[in-house]
Design a protein around this motif. Sequence first.
Motif, PDB file in Angstrom:
ATOM      1  N   LEU A   1      17.922  -8.961  -0.046  1.00 54.00           N
ATOM      2  CA  LEU A   1      19.162  -8.737  -0.769  1.00 54.00           C
ATOM      3  C   LEU A   1      19.957 -10.017  -0.955  1.00 54.00           C
ATOM      4  O   LEU A   1      20.587 -10.214  -1.990  1.00 54.00           O
ATOM      5  CB  LEU A   1      20.017  -7.693  -0.025  1.00 54.00           C
ATOM      6  N   GLU A   2      19.942 -10.916   0.018  1.00 53.62           N
ATOM      7  CA  GLU A   2      20.666 -12.178  -0.072  1.00 53.62           C
ATOM      8  C   GLU A   2      19.689 -13.325   0.114  1.00 53.62           C
ATOM      9  O   GLU A   2      18.785 -13.253   0.952  1.00 53.62           O
ATOM     10  CB  GLU A   2      21.750 -12.258   1.008  1.00 53.62           C
ATOM     11  N   ALA A   3      19.881 -14.381  -0.654  1.00 54.51           N
ATOM     12  CA  ALA A   3      19.007 -15.546  -0.551  1.00 54.51           C
ATOM     13  C   ALA A   3      19.048 -16.103   0.872  1.00 54.51           C
ATOM     14  O   ALA A   3      20.126 -16.394   1.408  1.00 54.51           O
ATOM     15  CB  ALA A   3      19.444 -16.628  -1.546  1.00 54.51           C
ATOM     16  N   GLY A   4      17.875 -16.227   1.484  1.00 52.26           N
ATOM     17  CA  GLY A   4      17.783 -16.736   2.850  1.00 52.26           C
ATOM     18  C   GLY A   4      18.135 -15.713   3.915  1.00 52.26           C
ATOM     19  O   GLY A   4      18.146 -16.040   5.106  1.00 52.26           O
ATOM     20  N   GLY A   5      18.432 -14.474   3.507  1.00 54.76           N
ATOM     21  CA  GLY A   5      18.832 -13.459   4.472  1.00 54.76           C
ATOM     22  C   GLY A   5      17.657 -12.642   4.999  1.00 54.76           C
ATOM     23  O   GLY A   5      16.488 -12.949   4.762  1.00 54.76           O
ATOM     24  N   LYS A   6      18.013 -11.580   5.705  1.00 53.90           N
ATOM     25  CA  LYS A   6      16.998 -10.703   6.281  1.00 53.90           C
ATOM     26  C   LYS A   6      16.337  -9.859   5.197  1.00 53.90           C
ATOM     27  O   LYS A   6      16.954  -9.518   4.182  1.00 53.90           O
ATOM     28  CB  LYS A   6      17.640  -9.774   7.321  1.00 53.90           C
ATOM     29  N   VAL A   7      15.082  -9.515   5.417  1.00 48.49           N
ATOM     30  CA  VAL A   7      14.371  -8.670   4.453  1.00 48.49           C
ATOM     31  C   VAL A   7      14.778  -7.214   4.665  1.00 48.49           C
ATOM     32  O   VAL A   7      15.184  -6.816   5.765  1.00 48.49           O
ATOM     33  CB  VAL A   7      12.847  -8.827   4.603  1.00 48.49           C
ATOM     34  N   ASP A   8      14.684  -6.443   3.587  1.00 49.06           N
ATOM     35  CA  ASP A   8      14.978  -5.009   3.640  1.00 49.06           C
ATOM     36  C   ASP A   8      13.685  -4.274   3.980  1.00 49.06           C
ATOM     37  O   ASP A   8      12.771  -4.205   3.170  1.00 49.06           O
ATOM     38  CB  ASP A   8      15.518  -4.541   2.286  1.00 49.06           C
ATOM     39  N   LYS A   9      13.616  -3.739   5.178  1.00 53.37           N
ATOM     40  CA  LYS A   9      12.404  -3.059   5.621  1.00 53.37           C
ATOM     41  C   LYS A   9      12.398  -1.568   5.266  1.00 53.37           C
ATOM     42  O   LYS A   9      11.431  -0.869   5.571  1.00 53.37           O
ATOM     43  CB  LYS A   9      12.220  -3.233   7.131  1.00 53.37           C
ATOM     44  N   GLU A  10      13.463  -1.103   4.622  1.00 49.46           N
ATOM     45  CA  GLU A  10      13.510   0.294   4.199  1.00 49.46           C
ATOM     46  C   GLU A  10      12.987   0.443   2.774  1.00 49.46           C
ATOM     47  O   GLU A  10      12.194   1.318   2.478  1.00 49.46           O
ATOM     48  CB  GLU A  10      14.948   0.830   4.294  1.00 49.46           C
ATOM     49  N   ARG A  11      13.443  -0.423   1.884  1.00 57.31           N
ATOM     50  CA  ARG A  11      12.973  -0.408   0.506  1.00 57.31           C
ATOM     51  C   ARG A  11      11.775  -1.351   0.387  1.00 57.31           C
ATOM     52  O   ARG A  11      11.918  -2.571   0.448  1.00 57.31           O
ATOM     53  CB  ARG A  11      14.094  -0.825  -0.448  1.00 57.31           C
ATOM     54  N   LEU A  12      10.605  -0.787   0.254  1.00 56.24           N
ATOM     55  CA  LEU A  12       9.371  -1.551   0.322  1.00 56.24           C
ATOM     56  C   LEU A  12       8.874  -1.955  -1.055  1.00 56.24           C
ATOM     57  O   LEU A  12       9.039  -1.223  -2.038  1.00 56.24           O
ATOM     58  CB  LEU A  12       8.284  -0.728   1.033  1.00 56.24           C
ATOM     59  N   THR A  13       8.243  -3.108  -1.123  1.00 53.84           N
ATOM     60  CA  THR A  13       7.516  -3.513  -2.318  1.00 53.84           C
ATOM     61  C   THR A  13       6.180  -2.777  -2.354  1.00 53.84           C
ATOM     62  O   THR A  13       5.835  -2.038  -1.427  1.00 53.84           O
ATOM     63  CB  THR A  13       7.270  -5.030  -2.305  1.00 53.84           C
ATOM     64  N   GLN A  14       5.419  -2.989  -3.418  1.00 58.17           N
ATOM     65  CA  GLN A  14       4.097  -2.381  -3.489  1.00 58.17           C
ATOM     66  C   GLN A  14       3.218  -2.853  -2.326  1.00 58.17           C
ATOM     67  O   GLN A  14       2.457  -2.072  -1.743  1.00 58.17           O
ATOM     68  CB  GLN A  14       3.440  -2.720  -4.825  1.00 58.17           C
ATOM     69  N   VAL A  15       3.341  -4.138  -1.974  1.00 57.07           N
ATOM     70  CA  VAL A  15       2.553  -4.663  -0.849  1.00 57.07           C
ATOM     71  C   VAL A  15       3.004  -4.011   0.450  1.00 57.07           C
ATOM     72  O   VAL A  15       2.175  -3.584   1.270  1.00 57.07           O
ATOM     73  CB  VAL A  15       2.696  -6.193  -0.758  1.00 57.07           C
ATOM     74  N   GLY A  16       4.312  -3.915   0.644  1.00 57.10           N
ATOM     75  CA  GLY A  16       4.830  -3.282   1.854  1.00 57.10           C
ATOM     76  C   GLY A  16       4.413  -1.837   1.971  1.00 57.10           C
ATOM     77  O   GLY A  16       4.069  -1.353   3.059  1.00 57.10           O
ATOM     78  N   ARG A  17       4.453  -1.110   0.833  1.00 61.78           N
ATOM     79  CA  ARG A  17       4.031   0.286   0.841  1.00 61.78           C
ATOM     80  C   ARG A  17       2.561   0.433   1.219  1.00 61.78           C
ATOM     81  O   ARG A  17       2.185   1.286   2.039  1.00 61.78           O
ATOM     82  CB  ARG A  17       4.278   0.872  -0.552  1.00 61.78           C
ATOM     83  N   ALA A  18       1.692  -0.431   0.661  1.00 61.55           N
ATOM     84  CA  ALA A  18       0.262  -0.344   0.959  1.00 61.55           C
ATOM     85  C   ALA A  18      -0.019  -0.638   2.432  1.00 61.55           C
ATOM     86  O   ALA A  18      -0.804   0.072   3.084  1.00 61.55           O
ATOM     87  CB  ALA A  18      -0.510  -1.311   0.071  1.00 61.55           C
ATOM     88  N   LEU A  19       0.626  -1.674   2.981  1.00 62.14           N
ATOM     89  CA  LEU A  19       0.400  -2.012   4.389  1.00 62.14           C
ATOM     90  C   LEU A  19       0.919  -0.914   5.314  1.00 62.14           C
ATOM     91  O   LEU A  19       0.282  -0.590   6.324  1.00 62.14           O
ATOM     92  CB  LEU A  19       1.064  -3.354   4.718  1.00 62.14           C
ATOM     93  N   LYS A  20       2.063  -0.343   4.975  1.00 60.67           N
ATOM     94  CA  LYS A  20       2.592   0.755   5.796  1.00 60.67           C
ATOM     95  C   LYS A  20       1.659   1.950   5.731  1.00 60.67           C
ATOM     96  O   LYS A  20       1.418   2.626   6.748  1.00 60.67           O
ATOM     97  CB  LYS A  20       3.982   1.131   5.305  1.00 60.67           C
ATOM     98  N   GLN A  21       1.117   2.240   4.553  1.00 57.94           N
ATOM     99  CA  GLN A  21       0.193   3.368   4.393  1.00 57.94           C
ATOM    100  C   GLN A  21      -1.063   3.171   5.234  1.00 57.94           C
ATOM    101  O   GLN A  21      -1.649   4.129   5.741  1.00 57.94           O
ATOM    102  CB  GLN A  21      -0.164   3.521   2.918  1.00 57.94           C
ATOM    103  N   LEU A  22      -1.476   1.917   5.422  1.00 63.79           N
ATOM    104  CA  LEU A  22      -2.664   1.607   6.217  1.00 63.79           C
ATOM    105  C   LEU A  22      -2.340   1.423   7.701  1.00 63.79           C
ATOM    106  O   LEU A  22      -3.248   1.205   8.511  1.00 63.79           O
ATOM    107  CB  LEU A  22      -3.332   0.333   5.687  1.00 63.79           C
ATOM    108  N   GLY A  23      -1.053   1.492   8.054  1.00 63.97           N
ATOM    109  CA  GLY A  23      -0.664   1.348   9.461  1.00 63.97           C
ATOM    110  C   GLY A  23      -0.696  -0.078   9.955  1.00 63.97           C
ATOM    111  O   GLY A  23      -0.883  -0.324  11.159  1.00 63.97           O
ATOM    112  N   ILE A  24      -0.494  -1.049   9.068  1.00 67.06           N
ATOM    113  CA  ILE A  24      -0.536  -2.466   9.423  1.00 67.06           C
ATOM    114  C   ILE A  24       0.883  -3.010   9.473  1.00 67.06           C
ATOM    115  O   ILE A  24       1.652  -2.853   8.508  1.00 67.06           O
ATOM    116  CB  ILE A  24      -1.374  -3.258   8.403  1.00 67.06           C
ATOM    117  N   GLU A  25       1.265  -3.675  10.547  1.00 65.69           N
ATOM    118  CA  GLU A  25       2.599  -4.260  10.675  1.00 65.69           C
ATOM    119  C   GLU A  25       2.717  -5.465   9.747  1.00 65.69           C
ATOM    120  O   GLU A  25       1.843  -6.331   9.720  1.00 65.69           O
ATOM    121  CB  GLU A  25       2.855  -4.686  12.123  1.00 65.69           C
ATOM    122  N   HIS A  26       3.823  -5.536   9.021  1.00 70.40           N
ATOM    123  CA  HIS A  26       4.066  -6.643   8.088  1.00 70.40           C
ATOM    124  C   HIS A  26       5.197  -7.497   8.645  1.00 70.40           C
ATOM    125  O   HIS A  26       6.333  -7.035   8.768  1.00 70.40           O
ATOM    126  CB  HIS A  26       4.434  -6.096   6.707  1.00 70.40           C
TER     127      HIS A  26
END
Length: 386
Positions: A206-231
């Motif tokens: 949300l902010e440049a240089g800030g923390k990532v949003d782990k609730e709203r996932l990108t396509q990559v984040g969604r795929a890794l979560k679906q496979l049970g892989i920690e990102h």
Amino acid sequence: MRKFLDVLGRYERRKLSALEAGEILGCSERQFRRWRDRYEEEGADGLLDRRLGKASAKRVPADRLEWMLEQYRTLYRGWNVKHFHEHLEKRHGFLWSYTWTKTQLQLSGLVERAPRRGAHRRKRERKPCTGMMLHQDGSKHEWLCGQPALDLIVTMDDATSTIYSMFLVEEEGTASTMQGFLEVFTEHGLPSSVYTDRGSHYFLTLEAGGKVDKERLTQVGRALKQLGIEHIPAYSPEARGRSERMFGTLQDRLIKELKLADVTDVDTANRFFREVYLPEHNARFAREPALPETAFVPVAESSLLREILCVQEQRVVARDNTVSFEGRTLQLPESPLRHHYVKARVRVHQYPDGTLAVFHGPRPIARYTADGKLVREERKDLKKAA
């Protein structure tokens, strides 16, 4: 000479034994006797080192030295000495050492002496076994001679620095990330975690240089979560030090290897990576893991990976049984399961190679080329479902 004459005189007056005389002069009893005999036969000249003025029997022939320097000037200019020496040994049966080669190149002015560096300190230990953590990153560089800058996508194991996947693309993004993961997961299995930077295709920030949003996932984040892989996100270049150093090695060596092999296009380069470069690179730079066990989890049905490691978008079917997706109109075929799909919610899959598929729930309805042309209806799946 004075010391030798004093010890020799005391030896001749039987005040010292040959063993004691040798100890005082810092040599063996046998060596002292040799010096005594030479002095008696030749005087002071007999004590001179007889190697003075003579070439060493191990000296490299002048023509071989000149050949080595000429090879560097003409074919390997700009290579680091270690890389150059490895090629001499592999391609030309070169017999002389790396240290000698480096010294001669420095004396001839072809290579500069490297400044002294302080001891490197690692803040994080490697994972103890393979598959516990993978690094994926991209590096934009002019990898191919005469070609514009391209992105090199690399997926590497943290425990061993083994590179599992490496290929060139025009631009790093979701498709290249999925392709790299698909290659690795299909061959080796699912890892415990993946470590990446915070690029927009990996995380939403949300902010440049800030923390990532782990609730709203990108396509990559969604795929890794679906496979049970920690990102795991990296918050500084230093945190990705292992992959950064690996890219430094690749930028130094890989460009020269591609030029030497006369590789000038992306497809040939990617084939060269798989068949030639990666086996040699891993044999040279990969290390043994601390533990022999592996954390990779085998995949029962590798075909399912392709349906997860892709872009997935929800769509509503139009009144003419078509689905719109990124400027393309996908015509749905007739189905034995229902009269039509008008207003039904479907899911469009876009694979790393650009091809498409439309799913209704868990069932695939049809597959399409990258430009939206129908390839085939999923009749087998439909009949089973019916």
